[in-house]
Scaffold this active site. Structure first.
Site, PDB file in Angstrom:
ATOM      1  CG  ASP A   1    -108.931 100.227  -0.854  1.00 14.70           C
ATOM      2  OD1 ASP A   1    -108.384  99.964  -1.938  1.00 14.70           O
ATOM      3  OD2 ASP A   1    -108.420 100.956   0.002  1.00 14.70           O
TER       4      ASP A   1
ATOM      5  CG  ASP B   1     -99.263  97.336  -1.679  1.00 12.02           C
ATOM      6  OD1 ASP B   1     -99.526  98.270  -2.460  1.00 12.02           O
ATOM      7  OD2 ASP B   1    -100.079  96.440  -1.384  1.00 12.02           O
TER       8      ASP B   1
END
Length: 253
Positions: free
Chosen positions: A11, A130
């Site tokens: 990330d 997600d």
């Protein structure tokens, strides 16, 4: 039998690797190119780079980060974050990505998935889903976007199925509720999406042990993704694969 892929995830925010819990309270964890090189040498099957600040801040993933990572890798690289057009996807591919991950922009404009598949092929398009425990959708899981800050009302299983029908060749499935918690993947979420789609599923969100990863494979995952356990040197990819093999998981050696 296809081997199960082990995928470190980076990330990235402002050119640095970060890690947090449920996409919040991010802390720096290293340099993207350096970590990618290390994981490649350790035997990672792929690397995923997600610009976690790209969509909230309305900007594209930094191309120079992708180029720097690509220079260090001889394995597949998936890149996502702020990809909302064929042009942005093409820029990332030209910078060195092998696959493009789309999330928020695809929910906002589902035709994007089909456009990307038509331009670059289904093997190049990864639909990032997600999902969080839901109040409404019948499957019990709701799609969230914008780094988990916005609920959509979309049923996660139905959205995954629609994305694959539109041309996504793979699902990157993250449990928002488990992300960064080290409590293991959401096995019910994985099993539900496995039943809904025929394409490979990458399990993400919550892994801290090889046992968690083996459970995800049993639930239907084709690949397992993790971040903290690699960034914090709790496990090398090589050692983790050794342990997975003892648990009966077929991995590439």
């Amino acid at each position: 039998m296809l081997t199960v892929r082990v995928i470190p995830c980076l990330d990235v925010r402002d050119g640095s690797v970060v890690k947090g819990v449920r996409f919040q309270n991010l802390r720096e964890a290293g340099d993207p190119a350096g970590l990618s090189k290390r994981y490649g040498q350790e035997g990672a099957d792929e690397i995923v780079v997600l610009d976690v600040s790209a969509t909230p801040e309305g900007r594209a993933t930094a191309l120079d980060t992708v180029r720097a990572v690509r220079e260090e890798l001889a394995i597949p690289l998936t890149v996502g974050g702020g990809v909302n057009s064929v042009k942005r996807a093409r820029d990332l591919l030209e910078a060195g990505a092998d696959k493009i991950s789309v999330n928020t922009a695809a929910v906002s404009r589902p035709a994007l998935v089909r456009e990307l598949a038509m331009q670059f092929g289904t093997q190049c398009v990864v639909l990032a889903v997600d999902a969080a425990a839901a109040k409404g959708p019948t499957s019990g899981f709701e799609v969230v976007v914008r780094s988990g800050t916005e609920r959509t009302g979309l049923d996660a299983m139905e959205w995954a199925r629609a994305g694959v029908d539109a041309g996504a060749g793979e699902i990157l499935l993250t449990s928002f509720d488990r992300d960064g918690t080290r409590e293991g993947y959401d096995l019910d979420l994985i099993a539900g999406v496995r039943e809904a789609v025929p394409v490979p599923i990458i399990a993400s969100g919550g892994a801290s042990t090889p046992e968690h990863m083996a459970e995800a494979v049993d639930a239907g995952a084709d690949a397992v993704l993790a971040a903290s356990i690699f960034h914090e040197s709790e496990w090398t990819v090589h050692a983790l694969k050794d342990r997975l093999a003892t648990l009966g998981v077929e991995v590439r050696r």
